[in-house]
Every structure is written in structure tokens, then in C-alpha cells.
Design a protein around this motif. Structure first.
Motif, PDB file in Angstrom:
ATOM      1  N   LEU A  89       0.714  -1.108  -0.039  1.00 26.96           N
ATOM      2  CA  LEU A  89      -0.111  -0.042   0.183  1.00 26.96           C
ATOM      3  C   LEU A  89       0.769   1.075  -0.160  1.00 26.96           C
ATOM      4  N   GLU A  90       0.377   2.268  -0.722  1.00 26.00           N
ATOM      5  CA  GLU A  90       1.010   3.682  -0.569  1.00 26.00           C
ATOM      6  C   GLU A  90       0.014   4.323   0.290  1.00 26.00           C
ATOM      7  N   VAL A  91       0.668   4.669   1.439  1.00 19.69           N
ATOM      8  CA  VAL A  91      -0.457   5.528   2.212  1.00 19.69           C
ATOM      9  C   VAL A  91       0.070   7.016   2.080  1.00 19.69           C
ATOM     10  N   ILE A  93      -0.774  10.968   2.840  1.00 18.33           N
ATOM     11  CA  ILE A  93      -1.312  11.765   4.005  1.00 18.33           C
ATOM     12  C   ILE A  93      -1.567  13.358   3.312  1.00 18.33           C
ATOM     13  N   ARG A  94      -2.651  13.809   3.317  1.00 17.86           N
ATOM     14  CA  ARG A  94      -2.636  15.273   2.657  1.00 17.86           C
ATOM     15  C   ARG A  94      -3.139  16.459   3.884  1.00 17.86           C
ATOM     16  N   ASN A  95      -2.374  17.599   3.647  1.00 17.33           N
ATOM     17  CA  ASN A  95      -2.864  18.823   4.495  1.00 17.33           C
ATOM     18  C   ASN A  95      -3.609  19.837   3.888  1.00 17.33           C
ATOM     19  N   ALA A  98      -4.115  19.346  -3.272  1.00 17.32           N
ATOM     20  CA  ALA A  98      -3.195  19.409  -4.508  1.00 17.32           C
ATOM     21  C   ALA A  98      -3.245  18.048  -5.334  1.00 17.32           C
ATOM     22  N   GLY A  99      -2.525  17.930  -6.555  1.00 18.65           N
ATOM     23  CA  GLY A  99      -2.499  16.745  -7.351  1.00 18.65           C
ATOM     24  C   GLY A  99      -3.716  16.026  -7.512  1.00 18.65           C
ATOM     25  N   SER A 100      -3.684  14.908  -7.366  1.00 22.77           N
ATOM     26  CA  SER A 100      -4.825  13.805  -7.780  1.00 22.77           C
ATOM     27  C   SER A 100      -6.108  14.376  -6.777  1.00 22.77           C
ATOM     28  N   LEU A 101      -5.851  14.672  -5.858  1.00 18.40           N
ATOM     29  CA  LEU A 101      -7.188  15.058  -4.844  1.00 18.40           C
ATOM     30  C   LEU A 101      -7.702  16.091  -5.407  1.00 18.40           C
ATOM     31  N   VAL A 174       2.359  19.854   1.934  1.00 22.01           N
ATOM     32  CA  VAL A 174       1.286  20.031   1.388  1.00 22.01           C
ATOM     33  C   VAL A 174       0.819  18.582   1.659  1.00 22.01           C
ATOM     34  N   ASP A 175       1.580  17.430   0.996  1.00 22.32           N
ATOM     35  CA  ASP A 175       1.045  16.014   1.073  1.00 22.32           C
ATOM     36  C   ASP A 175       2.472  15.104   0.906  1.00 22.32           C
ATOM     37  N   PHE A 176       2.223  13.800   1.295  1.00 23.84           N
ATOM     38  CA  PHE A 176       3.351  13.077   1.139  1.00 23.84           C
ATOM     39  C   PHE A 176       2.828  11.429   1.087  1.00 23.84           C
ATOM     40  N   LYS A 177       3.806  10.551   0.760  1.00 22.96           N
ATOM     41  CA  LYS A 177       3.581   9.244   0.633  1.00 22.96           C
ATOM     42  C   LYS A 177       4.404   8.467   1.367  1.00 22.96           C
ATOM     43  N   VAL A 178       3.822   7.583   2.151  1.00 20.58           N
ATOM     44  CA  VAL A 178       4.765   6.591   3.154  1.00 20.58           C
ATOM     45  C   VAL A 178       4.545   5.235   2.626  1.00 20.58           C
ATOM     46  N   ASP A 201      10.973  13.385  -3.628  1.00 15.46           N
ATOM     47  CA  ASP A 201      10.484  12.570  -4.623  1.00 15.46           C
ATOM     48  C   ASP A 201       9.044  12.211  -4.236  1.00 15.46           C
ATOM     49  N   CYS A 202       8.738  11.992  -3.073  1.00 18.50           N
ATOM     50  CA  CYS A 202       7.453  11.474  -2.368  1.00 18.50           C
ATOM     51  C   CYS A 202       6.507  12.562  -1.519  1.00 18.50           C
ATOM     52  N   CYS A 203       6.982  13.676  -1.815  1.00 22.98           N
ATOM     53  CA  CYS A 203       6.433  14.796  -0.937  1.00 22.98           C
ATOM     54  C   CYS A 203       5.954  15.950  -1.680  1.00 22.98           C
ATOM     55  N   ARG A 204       4.856  16.653  -1.434  1.00 24.85           N
ATOM     56  CA  ARG A 204       4.843  17.865  -1.992  1.00 24.85           C
ATOM     57  C   ARG A 204       5.280  19.191  -1.105  1.00 24.85           C
ATOM     58  N   LEU A 205       6.291  19.766  -1.507  1.00 31.25           N
ATOM     59  CA  LEU A 205       6.842  20.778  -0.546  1.00 31.25           C
ATOM     60  C   LEU A 205       7.055  22.132  -1.132  1.00 31.25           C
ATOM     61  N   PHE A 219       9.384  18.086 -11.944  1.00 27.83           N
ATOM     62  CA  PHE A 219       9.734  17.357 -12.948  1.00 27.83           C
ATOM     63  C   PHE A 219       8.313  16.806 -13.701  1.00 27.83           C
ATOM     64  N   ARG A 220       7.656  16.571 -12.826  1.00 27.48           N
ATOM     65  CA  ARG A 220       6.026  15.981 -13.393  1.00 27.48           C
ATOM     66  C   ARG A 220       5.544  17.139 -14.151  1.00 27.48           C
ATOM     67  N   ARG A 221       5.844  18.326 -14.043  1.00 26.18           N
ATOM     68  CA  ARG A 221       4.961  19.377 -14.636  1.00 26.18           C
ATOM     69  C   ARG A 221       5.976  20.198 -15.624  1.00 26.18           C
TER      70      ARG A 221
HETATM   71  P1  TMP Z   1      -1.131  12.560  -5.820  1.00 23.30           P
HETATM   72  O1  TMP Z   1      -1.682  14.101  -5.659  1.00 23.30           O
HETATM   73  O2  TMP Z   1      -0.473  12.433  -7.222  1.00 23.30           O
HETATM   74  O3  TMP Z   1      -1.970  11.463  -5.657  1.00 23.30           O
HETATM   75  O4  TMP Z   1       0.134  12.315  -4.926  1.00 23.30           O
HETATM   76  C1  TMP Z   1       0.036  12.605  -3.513  1.00 23.30           C
HETATM   77  C2  TMP Z   1       1.278  12.568  -3.000  1.00 23.30           C
HETATM   78  O5  TMP Z   1       2.069  11.103  -2.796  1.00 23.30           O
HETATM   79  C3  TMP Z   1       2.388  13.506  -3.600  1.00 23.30           C
HETATM   80  O6  TMP Z   1       3.223  13.973  -2.303  1.00 23.30           O
HETATM   81  C4  TMP Z   1       3.378  12.536  -4.223  1.00 23.30           C
HETATM   82  C5  TMP Z   1       2.970  11.353  -3.582  1.00 23.30           C
HETATM   83  N1  TMP Z   1       3.103  10.125  -4.748  1.00 23.30           N
HETATM   84  C6  TMP Z   1       4.220   9.219  -4.491  1.00 23.30           C
HETATM   85  O7  TMP Z   1       5.257   9.443  -3.632  1.00 23.30           O
HETATM   86  N2  TMP Z   1       4.254   8.255  -5.317  1.00 23.30           N
HETATM   87  C7  TMP Z   1       2.973   7.830  -6.347  1.00 23.30           C
HETATM   88  O8  TMP Z   1       3.189   6.875  -6.776  1.00 23.30           O
HETATM   89  C8  TMP Z   1       1.981   9.017  -6.246  1.00 23.30           C
HETATM   90  C9  TMP Z   1       0.871   8.459  -7.085  1.00 23.30           C
HETATM   91  C10 TMP Z   1       2.174   9.759  -5.299  1.00 23.30           C
END
Ligand code: TMP
Length: 262
Positions: A89-91, A93-95, A98-101, A174-178, A201-205, A219-221
């Protein structure tokens, strides 16, 4: 010659067999990917920066009692970690929205959320890591209800701590993935520990003063300045010192604070 056995290769990291049973070496690559690997680039020095930043964050989290897989950093690219069984699972957390939300719910990027929100995504590249509910997680046996409770409580503690840590250096988390893993103690009891990495790589800062993005969205944008943004985060955390270079000299020598060269 490198004769270590490669256990797993992901998009941004490689795991090698460690020196002792139950350990692995986590190697940070310079690869940047987005759109599930469809967009790919090499960003020279990104792996070293993520290694330093993630080390710093994992050590700090360890100090407040969050169990992690981290043992020690070995060099500018690699850390020694405990071998865990990764929960698929990718967990997230959003504060802040942004992004997909923002896309999914039509929320303006940067708008406040009523409270921090936790989401789960099933780690499966073929399916593009779909968002799943606790019902899916327990029904398909990816984690037990107790494990979900544990992950959620750890995720909230990690979030509270990191929001404050980044605020202290002028950055909004802003958000991050763990990701979490199962660690077996000697008595065969399973503990849930924080695994993988926490890096830009896995946070929005977002820089609080300017609103500039200091994370992988550059990078993504296609915003440019990816490495500079990661360097800025590392510099503010105090994990990066640049050796001043004389005019006309070669490339900048980037070292960590313990002086290990890149
Ligand atoms: P998202 O807005 O694209 O769903 O991403 C939410 C947060 O999770 C963002 O900080 C980036 C991180 N993320 C990853 O680290 N790996 C991933 O595969 C995805 C989709 C998001």
C-alpha cells in the motif's frame, strides 16, 4: 567489481542483499519517473540528495519513537536498512488540496482541507496504483484491521512531526506518501515499521515565502530546476554543504555534513 546480490529494482531505488541476515542495502538512483514510468529522466545527483534527506527525516522520526527500517547511511548513495515485508500500500497523507485530490474532487490546488486526510493506494504498476478503501485492504488480505489502525496512527504522528519540521525551515508540507513494512522480532512478533524513503520524490513541499514548488512536481510538470529544488530542501535541513569553488574550477563537489564525497 560489485558482486552484491540485487534483490529488487524499482524506479528510483535498488535493494541489494545486506552484510548480515535481515539487512538490505537501499541504493538511491538518479532516475526520475512520472506517469507510472512513461516519463523518465536522469537527474545527476538526485539520488544522493534523496539519500541525505531521507536519512535525516528517518533519524528524526526514530528519535521521537517512530519505528523505521533505517539503520545507517553507508555512503552518498546507500543506506543500510532492516529487511521488512513491504505492505503493498502507498499511504498518502494530505494537509492541503493538490495533485490527484484536486483533480478528483475539483478542489483548487492550495485550498485548505477541513483536516488531514489519509488515503490508501494499492501498489500495482499494471493497475496504475489504484486508490482503495479499508474494505478492499482487509477483504483482499493486504493488511489486517489492526495493521491499518497502526499505519494510520503512525502516519498521523509522522505528519504532525514533519509539518512542524518543514514549517521550521519555511516549507509547507502539502502532502506525502509513505510505505510500511512488517518486521519480525526474535519472538516472531510482527511490528509495523516505516520503510522506503521520505524525500522530495514523494512529498509536495512548497516554499512558504514564494509558493515555489521544491519537489518532484517540478519534474512531473516540466517546471525545470528539479535538482536545485532538492538541493534547497537539503540545504535548509542542514544536510548539505557545498565546497566553495574557485572561479573557473570544475564541477561543484557536493558533500554531506560528515564530509563523505558524492
Ligand atoms: P497525488 O496527488 O498524485 O495522488 O500524490 C499525493 C502525494 O503522494 C504526493 O506528495 C506525491 C506522492 N506520490 C508518490 O510518492 N508516489 C506515487 O506513485 C504517487 C501517485 C504519489
Amino acid at each position: 567489481m560489485n558482486k552484491r546480490r540485487r534483490i529488487y529494482e524499482g524506479k528510483a531505488k535498488v535493494l541489494y542483499e545486506g552484510p548480515e541476515p535481515g539487512t538490505l542495502i537501499q541504493h538511491f538512483k538518479d532516475d526520475a519517473t512520472a506517469l507510472n514510468g512513461k516519463k523518465h529522466s536522469l537527474i545527476d545527483g538526485k539520488g544522493a540528495l534523496n539519500n541525505l534527506i531521507s536519512e535525516y527525516v528517518f533519524v528524526k522520526l526514530g528519535e521521537i519513537g517512530v519505528p523505521t527500517h533505517f539503520i545507517k547511511r553507508l555512503n552518498m548513495r546507500e543506506q543500510l536498512i532492516r529487511e521488512v515485508e513491504i505492505i503493498p500500500l502507498e499511504v498518502v497523507i494530505r494537509n492541503v488540496a493538490a495533485g490527484s485530490l484536486s483533480t478528483r474532487l475539483g478542489l483548487e490546488e492550495g485550498s485548505a482541507l477541513p483536516r488531514s486526510i489519509i488515503e490508501y493506494y494499492y501498489k500495482n504498476d499494471k493497475l496504475n496504483d489504484p486508490m482503495v478503501s479499508e474494505e478492499h485492504i482487509t477483504a483482499f488480505g493486504w493488511a489486517t484491521p489492526q495493521e491499518i489502525d497502526e499505519m494510520m496512527s503512525l502516519a498521523l504522528r509522522i505528519n504532525d512531526f514533519l509539518v512542524g519540521l518543514f514549517l521550521g525551515i519555511g516549507i509547507r508540507l502539502v502532502d506525502f506518501k509513505v510505505e510500511f513494512g512488517r518486521l519480525w522480532d526474535n519472538d516472531q512478533q510482527v511490528r509495523i515499521v516505516l520503510a522506503d524513503e521520505i524525500s522530495p520524490d514523494c512529498c509536495r513541499l512548497w516554499d512558504i515565502a514564494s509558493g515555489n514548488k521544491l519537489d518532484k512536481d517540478r519534474f512531473r510538470r516540466d517546471l525545470g530546476g528539479v535538482l536545485e529544488a532538492y538541493q534547497e530542501v537539503a540545504r535548509r535541513l542542514g544536510v548539505l554543504t557545498e565546497t566553495p569553488r574557485p572561479r573557473g574550477a570544475g564541477p561543484v563537489l557536493v558533500t554531506s555534513n560528515d564530509g563523505k564525497p558524492n
